[in-house]
Write a protein that holds these residues in place. Structure first.
Motif, PDB file in Angstrom:
ATOM      1  N   ALA A 119       0.667  -0.856  -0.049  1.00  0.00           N
ATOM      2  CA  ALA A 119      -0.033   0.666   0.087  1.00  0.00           C
ATOM      3  C   ALA A 119       0.580   1.278  -0.026  1.00  0.00           C
ATOM      4  N   ALA A 120       0.613   2.189   0.291  1.00  0.00           N
ATOM      5  CA  ALA A 120       1.077   3.991  -0.345  1.00  0.00           C
ATOM      6  C   ALA A 120       1.654   3.447   1.043  1.00  0.00           C
ATOM      7  N   GLY A 121       3.431   3.183   0.716  1.00  0.00           N
ATOM      8  CA  GLY A 121       4.024   3.580   2.159  1.00  0.00           C
ATOM      9  C   GLY A 121       4.310   2.303   3.775  1.00  0.00           C
ATOM     10  N   HIS A 122       3.241   1.363   2.664  1.00  0.00           N
ATOM     11  CA  HIS A 122       3.327   0.140   4.658  1.00  0.00           C
ATOM     12  C   HIS A 122       2.929  -0.824   3.068  1.00  0.00           C
ATOM     13  N   THR A 123       3.005  -1.836   4.257  1.00  0.00           N
ATOM     14  CA  THR A 123       2.579  -3.425   3.730  1.00  0.00           C
ATOM     15  C   THR A 123       1.828  -4.620   4.772  1.00  0.00           C
TER      16      THR A 123
END
Length: 249
Positions: A119-123
């Motif tokens: 995802a945006a900026g994270h998993t």
């Protein structure tokens, strides 16, 4: 003979990519034992059994770690046929934490694959199972800080036996180890000095209370600079947390 806590920490380090030599030197476990643990991890025969509502056995050390991750950055969502998805959100700048979250989920529910969803900026580390609500009875509608969160008796027993691993999950999700600084006048001169401290931030007063309780089990001093922020700054407390939490990277 090594206890389950040492084994859980070793398996998390293996999943994070640490070498067997490094883990052996840090934990005092032989490389042969580490290879054996690595080979046995994930072997199971019943993909549907639940450690809470059937006769399965819940592995307590990795569960304590996963409980901390769930209380921090985890959630459950219901899908078709009463299947639930467990998601643990991990910042992309800390690949070790992503690997540890995956290892904890595999240890608790080894019969199904664990997925990594970008995802945006994270998993999001993701796992599907009908019995995740059995594992986390804290599940409910809405954000965790807007509903009551308390541990059941069986969860409290696990945490009482493995408070280090619960705290590892909490601080790895909603906490950090930072360098703080202060000034002191010495011989008429103002000098600046730095010291490390741990911070844990959470909007849920109940989850904050669980963190405080676990710290108390280990006699780690803490204070509350704000209602939603906990600090461990005294040297003995930081040194104790360094033994099983440490920096995120």
């Amino acid at each position: 003979m090594y206890d389950e806590q040492v084994r859980a920490v070793a398996l998390a380090a293996i999943a994070a990519g640490d070498s067997l030599n490094a883990i052996s030197g840090r934990l005092g476990v032989s490389r042969a034992t580490l290879r054996d643990w690595r080979g046995r991890e994930g072997r199971t025969s019943d993909p549907t059994g639940c450690p809470r509502c059937t006769n399965g056995k819940l592995p307590a050390p990795p569960y304590a770690h996963l409980l901390g991750l769930y209380l921090g950055d985890g959630c459950l969502s219901k899908h078709r046929r009463d299947v639930y998805a467990l998601r643990v959100a991990c910042d992309d700048i800390y690949p070790r934490l992503i690997a540890e979250a995956e290892a904890a989920i595999v240890a608790v529910h080894p019969s199904r694959p664990v997925h990594r969803v970008q995802a945006a900026g994270h998993t999001s580390v993701l796992s599907y199972w009908k019995h995740w609500p059995c594992m986390f009875p804290q599940h409910g509608p809405g954000p965790k800080h807007r509903r009551r969160i308390w541990l059941t008796d069986w969860q409290r027993e696990i945490v009482a036996d493995h408070p280090e691993l619960l705290l590892r999950g909490l601080f790895n999700s909603d906490g950090c180890r930072v360098a703080n600084w202060a000034t002191r006048t010495v011989g008429g001169q103002v000098k600046k000095y730095e010291y490390p401290r741990y911070m844990f931030a959470n909007e849920s007063a109940d989850i904050m209370g669980i963190c405080q309780w676990a710290l108390g089990l280990l006699d780690i001093p803490w204070r509350m600079p704000r209602r939603n922020l906990l600090s461990v700054a005294r040297g003995e407390g930081v040194a104790r947390l360094d033994e099983f939490v440490g920096p995120k990277s």
